[in-house]
Design an enzyme around this catalytic site. Structure first.
Site, mmCIF file in Angstrom:
data_model
loop_
_atom_site.group_PDB
_atom_site.id
_atom_site.type_symbol
_atom_site.label_atom_id
_atom_site.label_comp_id
_atom_site.label_asym_id
_atom_site.label_seq_id
_atom_site.Cartn_x
_atom_site.Cartn_y
_atom_site.Cartn_z
ATOM 1 N N ASP A 43 0.839 -1.209 0.000
ATOM 2 C CA ASP A 43 0.000 0.000 0.000
ATOM 3 C C ASP A 43 0.879 1.266 0.000
ATOM 4 O O ASP A 43 0.377 2.380 -0.107
ATOM 5 C CB ASP A 43 -1.023 -0.003 1.145
ATOM 6 C CG ASP A 43 -0.383 -0.092 2.515
ATOM 7 O OD1 ASP A 43 0.864 -0.118 2.606
ATOM 8 O OD2 ASP A 43 -1.135 -0.136 3.516
ATOM 9 N N SER A 44 2.206 1.075 0.055
ATOM 10 C CA SER A 44 3.129 2.196 -0.173
ATOM 11 C C SER A 44 2.854 2.833 -1.534
ATOM 12 O O SER A 44 3.239 3.977 -1.775
ATOM 13 C CB SER A 44 4.583 1.716 -0.106
ATOM 14 O OG SER A 44 4.786 0.614 -0.959
ATOM 15 N N LYS A 53 -0.683 -9.624 2.586
ATOM 16 C CA LYS A 53 0.002 -9.111 3.781
ATOM 17 C C LYS A 53 -0.966 -8.259 4.578
ATOM 18 O O LYS A 53 -1.759 -7.511 4.002
ATOM 19 C CB LYS A 53 1.235 -8.274 3.391
ATOM 20 C CG LYS A 53 1.936 -7.665 4.613
ATOM 21 C CD LYS A 53 3.291 -7.077 4.283
ATOM 22 C CE LYS A 53 3.250 -5.703 3.695
ATOM 23 N NZ LYS A 53 2.582 -4.671 4.541
ATOM 24 N N GLU A 95 -1.181 -5.935 8.473
ATOM 25 C CA GLU A 95 -0.425 -5.354 9.582
ATOM 26 C C GLU A 95 -1.096 -5.705 10.901
ATOM 27 O O GLU A 95 -2.322 -5.597 11.022
ATOM 28 C CB GLU A 95 -0.366 -3.822 9.423
ATOM 29 C CG GLU A 95 0.315 -3.383 8.135
ATOM 30 C CD GLU A 95 0.372 -1.865 7.983
ATOM 31 O OE1 GLU A 95 -0.047 -1.133 8.912
ATOM 32 O OE2 GLU A 95 0.848 -1.410 6.930
ATOM 33 N N GLU A 132 9.239 -3.978 10.572
ATOM 34 C CA GLU A 132 9.549 -2.629 10.077
ATOM 35 C C GLU A 132 9.984 -1.713 11.210
ATOM 36 O O GLU A 132 9.278 -1.572 12.225
ATOM 37 C CB GLU A 132 8.307 -2.036 9.367
ATOM 38 C CG GLU A 132 8.565 -0.638 8.821
ATOM 39 C CD GLU A 132 7.608 -0.205 7.725
ATOM 40 O OE1 GLU A 132 6.775 -1.015 7.286
ATOM 41 O OE2 GLU A 132 7.711 0.961 7.308
#
Ligand code: KIV
Length: 287
Positions: free
Chosen positions: A46-47, A115, A117, A184
């Protein structure tokens, strides 16, 4: 043609002590180039909201935007495993949402894994997605979708209590069935502790050298950026300024009549103006 990388390949790489190289990608052509470099895991992160779409953070990214880019990436048929990011609010509200949206990334976008979070509190979500036979990549530490909760982009797990919480989260993700975990922006000592404790690969971004692999945002490592880069990025190229220079040269050529040249022009083939030099001169007169 490369041998297809799967979650088992990545887990076996950890067992053999072989490092995993992961990178983000968002389009067809870059994926073709990236894949030929031998990368193991390609993440449609989503970057993309920040580096492709110009959002201030990753929160506005939609399922449609991720799917649009996932489709382009999977059309390149990379040998690397393709992971698609579940965007903010696509899995937080309910397990049903999570399974449906993970399914869309696979079915509509061509992702081979998803993925998400978060730690312990997402175990039921992870288990439900896995029941739908979709491999899950975990993500802990400075998880950008929790930006407002963290009060900014800050290194996580610096004190003992939060380090222990993240360590426990990693164990929970492993137990839930994640095939790997992105770590991260955490201290390298904590990343090392987690990496040594879990049997699945850890893939670090700003988490030091002891992770089983590393991931970077492709635009950052190529130097295509407008904002200052975080310290953990190694810039392998300065493509931003190279692109700027090339486009300036083009603009200059166009404005001063140096482009197109004869070799860039077509003749009608009638014989009359077949000499490309003449054609060029005619073009200049007409201009
Ligand atoms: O969105 C993304 O690209 C990511 C990676 C930086 C891990 O989450």
């Amino acid at each position: 043609m490369r041998k297809k990388i799967t979650k088992s390949t990545l887990i076996n790489m950890k067992r053999r002590g072989e490092k995993i190289a992961a990178i983000t990608s968002y389009d067809f052509l870059s994926t073709k180039i990236i894949d030929e470099s031998g990368v193991d895991l390609i993440l449609v992160g989503d970057s993309l909201g920040m580096v492709i779409l110009g959002y201030d953070n990753t929160l506005p990214v939609t399922m449609e935007e991720i799917i649009h880019h996932l489709k382009a990436v999977s059309r390149a048929k990379p040998g690397a495993m393709v992971a698609g990011d579940l965007p903010f609010m696509s899995y937080q509200a309910s397990v049903e949402d999570a399974v449906r949206n993970a399914g869309r990334l696979v079915k509509d976008g061509g992702a081979e894994s998803v993925k998400l979070e978060g730690g312990q509190q997402y175990v039921p979500v992870i288990e439900a997605i896995l029941k739908a036979s979709i491999p899950v990549l975990g993500h802990l530490g400075l998880t950008p979708q929790s930006l407002h909760q963290f009060g900014g982009y800050k290194v996580q797990g610096k004190d003992r209590a939060s380090a222990d919480r993240l360590f426990n989260d990693a164990l929970c993700l492993e137990r839930a069935g994640c095939f790997a975990i992105v770590l991260e922006c955490i201290p390298w000592q904590l990343a090392k502790r987690i990496t040594e404790a879990v049997s699945i690969p850890t893939i670090g971004i700003g988490a030091g050298p002891y992770c089983d692999g590393q991931v970077l945002v492709v635009n950052d490592m190529l130097g295509i950026h407008v904002h200052p880069l975080p310290r953990f990025v190694k810039k392998y190229e300065d493509m931003g300024s190279r692109i700027g220079k090339a486009v300036s040269a083009y603009v200059d050529d166009v404005k001063n009549g140096r482009f197109p040249e004869p070799e860039h022009s077509y003749s009608s083939g009638t014989g009359e103006n077949d000499n490309p030099k003449e054609l060029h001169e005619m073009g200049e007169d007409a201009g």
